[in-house]
Design a protein around this motif. Structure first.
Motif, PDB file in Angstrom:
ATOM      1  N   PRO A   1       0.730  -1.177  -0.099  1.00 29.15           N
ATOM      2  CA  PRO A   1      -0.023   0.098  -0.019  1.00 29.15           C
ATOM      3  C   PRO A   1       0.838   1.246   0.282  1.00 29.15           C
ATOM      4  CG  PRO A   1      -0.101  -0.968   2.128  1.00 29.15           C
ATOM      5  CD  PRO A   1       0.755  -1.887   1.240  1.00 29.15           C
ATOM      6  N   MET A   2       0.242   2.217  -0.561  1.00 31.53           N
ATOM      7  CA  MET A   2       0.961   3.533  -0.541  1.00 31.53           C
ATOM      8  C   MET A   2       1.130   4.006   0.883  1.00 31.53           C
ATOM      9  SD  MET A   2       2.128   4.190  -3.504  1.00 31.53           S
ATOM     10  CE  MET A   2       2.722   5.888  -3.499  1.00 31.53           C
ATOM     11  N   SER A   3       0.432   3.982   1.556  1.00 32.78           N
ATOM     12  CA  SER A   3       0.556   4.098   3.203  1.00 32.78           C
ATOM     13  C   SER A   3       1.753   3.757   3.843  1.00 32.78           C
ATOM     14  CB  SER A   3      -0.754   3.802   3.795  1.00 32.78           C
ATOM     15  OG  SER A   3      -0.922   2.246   4.068  1.00 32.78           O
ATOM     16  N   TYR A   4       2.610   2.791   3.119  1.00 29.67           N
ATOM     17  CA  TYR A   4       4.043   2.287   3.534  1.00 29.67           C
ATOM     18  C   TYR A   4       5.014   3.199   3.084  1.00 29.67           C
ATOM     19  CZ  TYR A   4       1.941  -1.967   5.181  1.00 29.67           C
ATOM     20  OH  TYR A   4       1.150  -3.074   6.044  1.00 29.67           O
ATOM     21  N   VAL A   5       4.748   4.175   2.173  1.00 28.44           N
ATOM     22  CA  VAL A   5       5.597   4.827   1.656  1.00 28.44           C
ATOM     23  C   VAL A   5       5.847   6.397   2.343  1.00 28.44           C
ATOM     24  CG1 VAL A   5       6.219   6.179  -0.447  1.00 28.44           C
ATOM     25  CG2 VAL A   5       5.281   4.043  -0.803  1.00 28.44           C
ATOM     26  N   ALA A   6       7.131   6.459   2.668  1.00 27.44           N
ATOM     27  CA  ALA A   6       7.254   7.644   3.757  1.00 27.44           C
ATOM     28  C   ALA A   6       6.962   8.899   2.937  1.00 27.44           C
ATOM     29  CB  ALA A   6       8.886   7.691   4.088  1.00 27.44           C
ATOM     30  N   ARG A   7       7.432   9.205   1.663  1.00 24.24           N
ATOM     31  CA  ARG A   7       7.054  10.411   1.069  1.00 24.24           C
ATOM     32  C   ARG A   7       5.588  10.830   0.978  1.00 24.24           C
ATOM     33  NH1 ARG A   7       8.559  15.555   0.583  1.00 24.24           N
ATOM     34  NH2 ARG A   7       8.176  16.450  -1.722  1.00 24.24           N
ATOM     35  N   ALA A   8       4.731   9.673   0.669  1.00 26.92           N
ATOM     36  CA  ALA A   8       3.366   9.692   0.403  1.00 26.92           C
ATOM     37  C   ALA A   8       2.875  10.268   1.766  1.00 26.92           C
ATOM     38  CB  ALA A   8       2.865   8.266   0.103  1.00 26.92           C
ATOM     39  N   ILE A   9       3.310   9.516   3.125  1.00 21.45           N
ATOM     40  CA  ILE A   9       2.859   9.864   4.342  1.00 21.45           C
ATOM     41  C   ILE A   9       3.195  11.463   4.675  1.00 21.45           C
ATOM     42  CG2 ILE A   9       3.271   9.533   6.672  1.00 21.45           C
ATOM     43  CD1 ILE A   9       3.961   6.804   6.093  1.00 21.45           C
ATOM     44  N   GLU A  10       4.180  11.753   4.378  1.00 20.68           N
ATOM     45  CA  GLU A  10       4.690  13.295   4.341  1.00 20.68           C
ATOM     46  C   GLU A  10       3.808  14.390   3.784  1.00 20.68           C
ATOM     47  OE1 GLU A  10       9.239  11.703   5.069  1.00 20.68           O
ATOM     48  OE2 GLU A  10       8.641  12.758   3.029  1.00 20.68           O
ATOM     49  N   THR A  11       3.249  13.815   2.561  1.00 21.09           N
ATOM     50  CA  THR A  11       2.438  14.712   1.685  1.00 21.09           C
ATOM     51  C   THR A  11       1.208  14.556   1.946  1.00 21.09           C
ATOM     52  OG1 THR A  11       2.870  13.360  -0.194  1.00 21.09           O
ATOM     53  CG2 THR A  11       4.292  15.013   0.061  1.00 21.09           C
ATOM     54  N   GLU A  12       0.785  13.569   2.560  1.00 24.84           N
ATOM     55  CA  GLU A  12      -0.869  13.223   2.893  1.00 24.84           C
ATOM     56  C   GLU A  12      -1.411  12.871   1.639  1.00 24.84           C
ATOM     57  OE1 GLU A  12      -3.499  13.158   6.216  1.00 24.84           O
ATOM     58  OE2 GLU A  12      -1.641  14.260   6.275  1.00 24.84           O
ATOM     59  N   GLU A  13      -0.693  11.992   0.938  1.00 27.51           N
ATOM     60  CA  GLU A  13      -1.054  10.914  -0.249  1.00 27.51           C
ATOM     61  C   GLU A  13      -0.970   9.694  -0.288  1.00 27.51           C
ATOM     62  OE1 GLU A  13      -2.757  12.904  -2.554  1.00 27.51           O
ATOM     63  OE2 GLU A  13      -2.183  14.998  -2.458  1.00 27.51           O
ATOM     64  N   THR A  14      -1.461   9.179   0.861  1.00 28.08           N
ATOM     65  CA  THR A  14      -1.236   7.738   0.850  1.00 28.08           C
ATOM     66  C   THR A  14      -2.297   6.743   0.379  1.00 28.08           C
ATOM     67  OG1 THR A  14      -2.657   7.888   3.082  1.00 28.08           O
ATOM     68  CG2 THR A  14      -0.239   8.085   3.162  1.00 28.08           C
ATOM     69  N   ARG A  15      -3.250   7.208  -0.540  1.00 25.09           N
ATOM     70  CA  ARG A  15      -4.167   6.478  -1.198  1.00 25.09           C
ATOM     71  C   ARG A  15      -3.594   5.555  -2.303  1.00 25.09           C
ATOM     72  NH1 ARG A  15      -9.602   9.714  -2.422  1.00 25.09           N
ATOM     73  NH2 ARG A  15      -8.154  10.906  -3.963  1.00 25.09           N
ATOM     74  N   GLY A  16      -3.827   4.347  -2.593  1.00 23.26           N
ATOM     75  CA  GLY A  16      -3.424   3.596  -3.691  1.00 23.26           C
ATOM     76  C   GLY A  16      -2.604   2.363  -3.128  1.00 23.26           C
ATOM     77  N   MET A  17      -1.677   1.840  -4.006  1.00 22.84           N
ATOM     78  CA  MET A  17      -0.942   0.644  -4.080  1.00 22.84           C
ATOM     79  C   MET A  17       0.185   0.510  -5.060  1.00 22.84           C
ATOM     80  SD  MET A  17      -3.583  -2.619  -5.384  1.00 22.84           S
ATOM     81  CE  MET A  17      -2.295  -3.564  -5.460  1.00 22.84           C
ATOM     82  N   MET A  18       1.057  -0.298  -4.955  1.00 20.32           N
ATOM     83  CA  MET A  18       2.010  -0.643  -5.721  1.00 20.32           C
ATOM     84  C   MET A  18       2.017  -2.048  -5.991  1.00 20.32           C
ATOM     85  SD  MET A  18       5.346   2.027  -4.641  1.00 20.32           S
ATOM     86  CE  MET A  18       6.342   1.399  -5.848  1.00 20.32           C
ATOM     87  N   LYS A  19       2.422  -2.642  -7.080  1.00 22.78           N
ATOM     88  CA  LYS A  19       2.203  -4.036  -7.357  1.00 22.78           C
ATOM     89  C   LYS A  19       3.338  -4.350  -8.483  1.00 22.78           C
ATOM     90  CE  LYS A  19      -1.043  -7.401  -9.010  1.00 22.78           C
ATOM     91  NZ  LYS A  19      -2.224  -7.994  -9.083  1.00 22.78           N
ATOM     92  N   ALA A  20       4.094  -5.477  -8.261  1.00 20.92           N
ATOM     93  CA  ALA A  20       5.131  -5.859  -9.378  1.00 20.92           C
ATOM     94  C   ALA A  20       5.182  -7.424  -9.145  1.00 20.92           C
ATOM     95  CB  ALA A  20       6.623  -5.391  -8.974  1.00 20.92           C
ATOM     96  N   THR A  21       5.321  -7.794 -10.462  1.00 21.49           N
ATOM     97  CA  THR A  21       5.470  -9.334 -10.699  1.00 21.49           C
ATOM     98  C   THR A  21       6.774  -9.613 -11.575  1.00 21.49           C
ATOM     99  OG1 THR A  21       2.968  -9.542 -11.141  1.00 21.49           O
ATOM    100  CG2 THR A  21       4.272 -11.318 -12.209  1.00 21.49           C
ATOM    101  N   VAL A  22       7.612 -10.507 -10.861  1.00 25.98           N
ATOM    102  CA  VAL A  22       8.672 -10.953 -11.396  1.00 25.98           C
ATOM    103  C   VAL A  22       8.994 -12.096 -11.750  1.00 25.98           C
ATOM    104  CG1 VAL A  22       9.664  -9.129 -10.022  1.00 25.98           C
ATOM    105  CG2 VAL A  22       9.512 -11.580  -8.889  1.00 25.98           C
ATOM    106  N   ASP A  23      10.061 -12.947 -12.506  1.00 22.66           N
ATOM    107  CA  ASP A  23      10.031 -14.143 -12.741  1.00 22.66           C
ATOM    108  C   ASP A  23      10.793 -14.737 -11.558  1.00 22.66           C
ATOM    109  OD1 ASP A  23      11.879 -16.565 -13.886  1.00 22.66           O
ATOM    110  OD2 ASP A  23      11.033 -16.050 -15.467  1.00 22.66           O
ATOM    111  N   ALA A  24      10.215 -15.741 -11.009  1.00 21.75           N
ATOM    112  CA  ALA A  24      11.011 -16.135  -9.766  1.00 21.75           C
ATOM    113  C   ALA A  24      12.337 -16.711  -9.708  1.00 21.75           C
ATOM    114  CB  ALA A  24       9.788 -17.359  -9.118  1.00 21.75           C
TER     115      ALA A  24
END
Length: 473
Positions: free
Chosen positions: A393-416
């Motif tokens: 979640p974006m709520s785990y991102v320090a810069r997002a917390i500091e700017t009060e912009e914590t809505r959303g998410m990040m997602k990545a898929t990789v070759d194991a």
């Protein structure tokens, strides 16, 4: 009719046609650019430039209403729709006039009118001034793009046209609608729905599919739904519009009967897709084949079924993004002008249009943005690879917390096994810019652990790419 023959005739001045006209003319080719309405195509006139200009105004309104969250108090804020519209018009005009001047200075004959084929390499042009011309070319490039599709709904044609809007006419409103009903939960519907909510309209969004933005992963779409509803937009999924009723009296509501109930509003925004501008070209006269949806069939060098005739941009289907249209320009320039380019022109390495263009990036400019590159969940079965996926979640991102912009998410898929990054989504503040970092890493063959070990500046949104990979599973 007067008749003129050119080395190159380009039909439509979109984001591939315009730079190609300049490139061919600069290479000494006698070039004509036929344009029905305005130089620059959809992107400059009805798409990217005007919409993002207005979205910037909507974000200012949004932040103004949230100012107390940051400890700032202000007087009552008012929205001046006329000023927003004029700012949009001024920016668009600066781009179109600049593009036209460059074309003319390079010696391109710019002809304003509506063109249609009368033979494989001959076009009749009904000029906007009422005259008629016949134009022929050794090479023809079709860059006519797409237009908003109009759904077939009982009663729609009887509604006052000023209250039935599409992605073009909605930007010319002089006042904010009281209640805007958006038909369609794709990128256009969401961007405009959120914009007009921020400008003060009540907004109801009706989506036929079971989720918003159906091409996105389910968890991303669900997170986006939460964000849109958090913005107080009334969203109804799995909802088909059966009929529409109303009168020409603008003070009375428009009523929509749907599979989930009755909805009433003052204006309707049709955001139900786009259709290619091929139906007016008389393509049969040129022997040009199209798909069932009307897109022009091309090969991997963008040539149509008629030799010497090429299709570029949205008109041939595929990813309908400005950056892909511009990539078509690069492909054509390389293949057809390679020996004529100036010594200072960067060498071209891409000479074919990939059938999949797997690394095609895109950004939806909702707030927060949704940026994506690479594969989606639905693609994984076809890869025949063992994969791992990380979500954070974006709520785990320090810069997002500091700017009060914590809505959303990040997602990545990789070759194991290999660590190759296969797909990435950032639904978050400046999601498009964060996505571009991962796209660059993918282009360069970096592995996920390279990003995990990278030293990014602190505090930045980019440094979230140190932490995302801890959630791989």
């Amino acid at each position: 009719m007067s008749s003129t023959h050119y080395d190159v005739v380009i039909v439509g001045s979109g984001q591939s046609g315009t730079p190609l006209a300049n490139a061919f003319a600069s290479a000494g080719r006698k070039t004509a650019l036929l344009e029905r309405a305005h130089v620059g195509g959809t992107c400059i006139n009805e798409g990217c430039t005007p919409t993002k200009t207005m979205i910037a105004s909507g974000r200012v309104a949004y932040l103004g209403r949230r100012s107390t969250d940051y400890g700032i108090r202000h007087r009552d804020m008012r929205v001046d729709m006329g000023k927003i519209r004029q700012r949009k018009r001024d920016i668009v005009n600066s781009w179109t006039t600049g593009s036209l001047k460059k074309l003319e200075s390079n010696g391109v004959d710019v002809l304003f009118g509506t063109a249609r084929f009368s033979a494989p390499k001959t076009l009749n042009v009904d000029m906007n001034d009422g005259s008629h011309k016949v134009v022929g070319g050794d090479m023809i490039l079709i860059n006519t793009g797409e237009r908003p599709a109009r759904p077939h709904i009982q009663g729609l044609d009887a509604i006052d046209p000023s209250r039935v809007l599409d992605s073009t006419s909605v930007m010319e409103l002089g006042q904010v609608p009281d209640h805007l009903i958006v038909l369609g939960g794709g990128y256009i519907g969401l961007e405009f729905g959120q914009l007009f909510k921020r400008l003060g309209a009540k907004v109801t969004l009706l989506q036929r599919a079971r989720q918003l933005v159906p091409r996105e992963d389910v968890d991303v779409a669900e997170t986006l739904l939460d964000i849109i509803r958090d913005d107080d937009i009334d969203v109804h999924l799995s909802t088909d519009v059966l009929s529409i009723a109303g009168t020409n009296q603008t003070d009375l509501p428009i009523s929509l009967e749907t599979t989930t109930g009755t909805f009433r509003g003052t204006h309707i925004l049709l955001a139900t897709g786009r259709t290619p501008n091929t139906d007016m070209l008389n393509l049969d006269a040129a022997g040009i084949r199209t798909t069932g949806r009307g897109h022009i069939v091309i090969d991997d060098k963008l040539e149509t079924s008629a030799p010497g005739v090429y299709a570029i941009g949205d008109v041939h289907g595929g990813p309908a993004f400005t950056h892909m249209s511009y990539d078509d320009f690069r492909i054509i320039r390389s293949n057809l002008l390679g020996d004529s380019m100036a010594p200072t022109t960067p060498p071209m390495t891409t000479t074919k249009a990939s059938k999949s263009r797997v690394l095609t990036p895109y950004v939806m400019y909702t707030d927060p943005q949704l940026g994506h590159v690479g594969v989606h969940d639905r693609d994984l079965k076809e890869l025949d690879r063992k994969t791992m996926t990380a979500t954070m979640p974006m709520s785990y991102v320090a810069r997002a917390i500091e700017t009060e912009e914590t809505r959303g998410m990040m997602k990545a898929t990789v070759d194991a096994k290999t660590g190759e990054i296969l797909g990435f989504t950032c639904l978050g503040v400046e999601g498009g810019e964060v996505m571009a970092i991962v796209q660059t890493a993918m282009m360069g063959g970096l592995k996920w652990w390279d990003l995990e070990a990278a030293v990014f500046a602190h505090p930045s949104l980019a440094e979230s790419l140190n932490n995302l990979w801890a959630y791989l599973k």
